[in-house]
Each structure stands twice: as C-alpha cells, then as structure tokens.
Design a protein around this motif. Structure first.
Motif, PDB file in Angstrom:
ATOM      1  N   ARG A 410       0.840  -1.207   0.000  1.00  0.00           N
ATOM      2  CA  ARG A 410       0.000   0.000   0.000  1.00  0.00           C
ATOM      3  C   ARG A 410       0.875   1.258   0.000  1.00  0.00           C
ATOM      4  O   ARG A 410       0.562   2.251  -0.656  1.00  0.00           O
ATOM      5  N   ARG A 411       1.957   1.218   0.767  1.00  0.00           N
ATOM      6  CA  ARG A 411       2.836   2.390   0.846  1.00  0.00           C
ATOM      7  C   ARG A 411       3.620   2.587  -0.454  1.00  0.00           C
ATOM      8  O   ARG A 411       4.011   3.709  -0.786  1.00  0.00           O
ATOM      9  N   HIS A 412       3.906   1.509  -1.132  1.00  0.00           N
ATOM     10  CA  HIS A 412       4.764   1.558  -2.316  1.00  0.00           C
ATOM     11  C   HIS A 412       4.032   0.909  -3.495  1.00  0.00           C
ATOM     12  O   HIS A 412       4.235  -0.270  -3.799  1.00  0.00           O
ATOM     13  N   PRO A 413       3.180   1.656  -4.163  1.00  0.00           N
ATOM     14  CA  PRO A 413       2.397   1.101  -5.283  1.00  0.00           C
ATOM     15  C   PRO A 413       3.253   0.497  -6.392  1.00  0.00           C
ATOM     16  O   PRO A 413       2.775  -0.351  -7.144  1.00  0.00           O
ATOM     17  N   SER A 414       4.511   0.925  -6.482  1.00  0.00           N
ATOM     18  CA  SER A 414       5.384   0.368  -7.525  1.00  0.00           C
ATOM     19  C   SER A 414       5.663  -1.119  -7.319  1.00  0.00           C
ATOM     20  O   SER A 414       6.180  -1.784  -8.220  1.00  0.00           O
TER      21      SER A 414
END
Length: 530
Positions: A410-414
């Motif tokens: 969630r914090r890092h969509p990549s």
C-alpha cells in the motif's frame, strides 16, 4: 524493605515471636544500662555478642537493639567526631575522660557495622533484611549528626564511607544478592543515596574486574546488573526533591542535587559495566531495557554506538534486541549506520518468526520501512522474503506477516506487480527470487511474485486463509492496524475460535429417499431404507 525514614521494619513494640520477645526484653534492660550511665559502657559487649548468636531470634533482637543504641548515641553526640585514632592510641593519649569514652564507643560502633555487614550474608532472609535496614538507619542518622568535621567552605555532607561499604557487600563476587538488592531498591528513591550508590558502584566494577584480570564473573555481573536495573533516573531537575540527608544549604555546590551530574555518573556506571564481556542471557537483559531505561538518561548516548553495533553484528535474538537502541540513536542522534538495511534484511531468517522478541522486531521493522522514499527493489525484497518465510511460520505469526506485507505494498504502489502476476510460475525451482542472497538489491525480488500468499489461501487455519485472500481484491489505501496482532499468542487463537458464530450453515434441504438420493434409482428396486 521499608524506606529508612526513621521507622524500622519492625519496632521493638510490635508483636514478636516468643523467643525473640524474651531476647528483646533482656537486651532492652542492657540498653537502658548503657544509655543511663557511662559506667555501664562495657555492657555494649554483651549486646554486640548477640549479633553472633546461633538463634535467629537472638540475632534479630540484638540487631534492633544495637540499632537503637547507636542511633541514640549519634544523636547525643556520644561518638567521637573526626579522624578516628586507633583504640589503644586513643585511650593512652592525653585526652579527657569524655573524649576517651567517645573514642572507645566509636570503635564499638565500627564493630557493630562490621558485624551487620556480615549479617547481610546470613542464611536467613529476615536477618539480611533487618541488618540492611539498620545500616541504612545509621546512614540517615550519620547524615544528620555527622562523624566528620565540616570544612570552612563546605555546607553539605553525606556519610559516604558507610554507604560505600554497604554497596561493596551488595555486589558479592561469589554469592547471589538479588533478594537484598530488591529490598535495597526502595532506598534508591532518595536522590542522594542513588547518586552516591552510582559513584561507589562505578568505582567497584573496574576494581573487582581488574583484580580478576577481566575474567568472566557471572554471579558478580548479575549482582551488578540487579543494582543498575533498579536505578530509575528522574526526567527533570525539578524532580530532585527527595533527599535522605537534609543539607544545610540550597545545594548550590552539591553534585547529588544536580540532574546533569546524575546523568554523568549514570553514564559512567553503565559504560564501566558494559566494558567487560557479558553472558548471552545478561546481554539480552541489557538490550531489552537499553532504549527506554538507559540511553535517554545518558549525557552522551552516542558513546553506546560501539556496544550496539557490536551487538547488532552478533546475529540472532541479540541483533533483534539491538535494533531498539540503534533506532533510538538513528532517530534522536542522527546515527549513520552503513549498510543498515542490508543487515536488517539478513536478520529475516526462519528463526525470527519463532522467537519471543518477534513482535518487537516486526514493530521496529515496520518503523524502518515506513518511509515512502525507500527504493522499490528494497521494499520488494523485504516483502518477498517475509512471504517466503510465511510458508513455515506458525498461524499467530502469519496473522501479523500477511497484513504487514499488504501494508508495504500500500505504501509503495510500484511493488503491486508482485501480487498481479497470475501467470508467474508458482514453484520454488522456477522462482527467480534468490532466497540465499544477502544483498536485497541482488535478490531479484522485483522479477518474482508473492505466490506464497496465494498458497496460504488454502491454509488449515481459516483466519490465515481469509487474510491471504486479501490480495485477490484491489488493496484499499487504508493500512491495516498491526498493533492488535503483534502480541497474538497461540492460546488466544484457540480461545477465539470457539466463540465465532457462523453466519450461514449448509443444510440438507431435500430428504433422502434412496441410497443414492434418488427416489426411483436402480438400487431401490432391491434394497430399501426400512
């Protein structure tokens, strides 16, 4: 142990066992003789003799009576004040009869102190406690009626020599004194007692360790840790109000009344202790309290960098515990640790999810990975490694790991491609991820997928299967709250399961009329249900 505020653990007037009451009555008569007339001074020998008795009741009675005797003599000024001459020298010198009496009685006081120090090692816990309490009464009384003379420019005084002897006997080399240290903890609530105890312990540690040539002294070091862990430092100088010895001035020059001096002494004490090799168990105990009870109260916490980095390099549970202290220094003192995330990544081995410090580790791991500026390959590496470890983890750990991984994505969509590769091979032999690679930048996590979470959807525990099914849908932007899951135990899982209520239960709605559930099947021509 009651704090030495003028009241003994049990006064002479309290109800006492019959043998002790009888001994106490006899000693009270002798006490009145000594205090009533100086001609009866030799009766003190009979009172001191009770400290060497074989019966516990006699020892307890003698200890309490001697405490009353010498506290009264101190208040009266009947003990010699100043540098005490030798007994023979003092009695033969050209002193008045009164001075000779005071010199003689001061030597009896010293004998009493020596015997009480020995009684602190008595086999009876009650004798130890009463001896310790009596010695602290002497400290308090000497503070009010000193046995040393004031210098011209000195406005404060503390009976340090007596307290130094007491600390030395608390820190035994070959005998566990944990019960005595527990009782002594109440005395450390006094600001002056705490300061001087730290000062004397800081002198004692290098002296003892040097005498044993820096050898391994497990009992002594455990006693030292018991004393050090009992010291609770004040947070602000305004809290320095509770003094055992009331001074004659406003403490302008008294170090025991300054928080800065307390912190310096506290730092010196811990550095002296941690300078020497510790047992693994003691190492862990220190690291558990380091970030909350030690580092915030040191004048220069960065002096602990070497200790923490060495502990972090050890591996296993010790490395996990060292993370607390390192995080404190990184967060509050801008510590730069080369290859920190590489070392953190290497800590993720199969044992990390089975140790009792698991919840603390995952909490700190969550903090270290909370920044949105971390490179995608790093977050992917941690997510993939946790995902792989989940295949052999217990259910209570899985209920923490799965939401943890989802929060990272969630914090890092990549990193979302890790959960959106349906055609990715779900086999260890074809997975491009390199589990044994210690460098997260070279483990090829971004080329892989989190197929392990899909496998967990068939887990035997329904809560785990439901948690793993989260990846089947688009992840919400709201992160899952991990606080309620970090301390989840096996027993809680078992207690929780029977309390669940199923929303719907599958029922048989068509009654069977034949063996194969059909009314006119072939079998019913030959067999019936009757």
């Amino acid at each position: 142990m009651a704090a030495p505020s003028g009241k003994d653990m049990r006064s002479a007037g309290d109800p006492q066992p019959e043998p002790e009451a009888a001994a106490q009555a006899q000693l009270l008569e002798r006490l009145q003789l000594v205090l009533g007339n100086r001609k009866n001074a030799n009766v003190v020998f009979d009172m001191l003799e009770g400290l060497e008795a074989e019966q516990e009741a006699e020892i307890l009675a003698a200890t309490r009576t001697c405490g009353r005797l010498f506290c009264t003599l101190l208040q009266r000024g009947d003990l010699f004040v100043g540098q005490l001459p030798g007994e023979e020298e003092g009695l033969s010198a050209d002193y008045s009869a009164e001075v000779k009496y005071k010199i003689w009685m001061r030597h009896r006081y010293q004998s009493c102190i020596d015997q009480l120090l020995n009684l602190m090692m008595h086999e009876s816990d009650q004798v130890q406690e009463v001896a310790l309490c009596t010695l602290m009464k002497f400290v308090r009384t000497e503070g009010r009626w000193p046995l040393v003379k004031y210098e011209v420019d000195e406005h404060y005084i503390f009976p340090g020599e007596l307290l130094k002897l007491l600390v030395k006997h608390l820190l035994q080399v070959e005998r566990d004194t944990s019960s005595l240290l527990t009782q002594f903890q109440e005395c450390l609530e006094y600001e002056d007692v705490r300061y001087y105890v730290m000062a004397f312990a800081a002198e004692n540690i290098p002296s003892v360790m040097q005498s044993f040539k820096g050898g391994f002294l497990p009992i002594y070091q455990q006693n030292v840790f018991g004393l050090l862990s009992s010291i609770h430092m004040p947070g602000d100088e305004s809290e320095l109000k509770n003094f055992l010895v009331k001074q004659q001035s406003k403490h302008d020059a008294w170090k025991a009344a300054k928080l800065k001096e307390h912190r310096r002494m506290f730092e010196r004490l811990w550095l002296a202790f941690l300078k020497h090799k510790l047992s693994t168990n003691l190492y862990k105990k220190v690291l558990v309290i380091l970030h909350e009870s030690i580092l915030p109260h040191m004048s220069k916490p960065t002096l602990m960098i070497d200790f923490l980095t060495a502990a972090y390099e050890i591996g296993g549970a010790i490395s996990l515990l060292a993370l607390n202290g390192l995080f404190y220094l990184i967060h509050h003192h801008n510590l730069e640790y080369p290859d920190f995330y590489k070392k953190l990544y290497s800590l993720l081995d199969p044992t990390v999810l089975h140790v009792k410090y698991r919840a603390r580790f995952l909490h700190l791991l969550d903090l270290f990975l909370s920044s949105s500026h971390l490179p995608a390959y790093l977050v992917a590496a941690f997510s993939k490694r946790l995902s792989r470890l989940s295949l052999t983890s217990p259910p209570q750990a899985l209920l923490m790991i799965i939401p943890f991984i989802c929060n990272l994505i969630r914090r890092h969509p990549s990193c979302k491609p890790l959960i959106h590769r349906p055609n990715e091979a779900q086999d260890l032999s074809t997975d491009p991820y390199i589990m044994d690679e210690e460098d997260p930048s070279k483990c090829r996590a971004m080329e892989s997928s989190l197929w392990e979470l899909q496998a967990l959807q068939k887990h035997y525990h329904p809560d785990v299967a439901n948690a793993a099914a989260t990846i089947n849908k688009a992840l919400s932007s709201q992160e899952a709250d991990l606080s309620s899951l970090l301390n989840l135990s096996v027993s809680e899982l078992f207690e929780k399961e029977p309390k669940k209520r199923e929303k719907s239960v599958p029922m048989e709605f068509e009654p069977a009329e034949g063996l194969l559930s059909r009314k006119n099947d072939l079998v019913t021509l030959h067999w019936s249900l009757e």
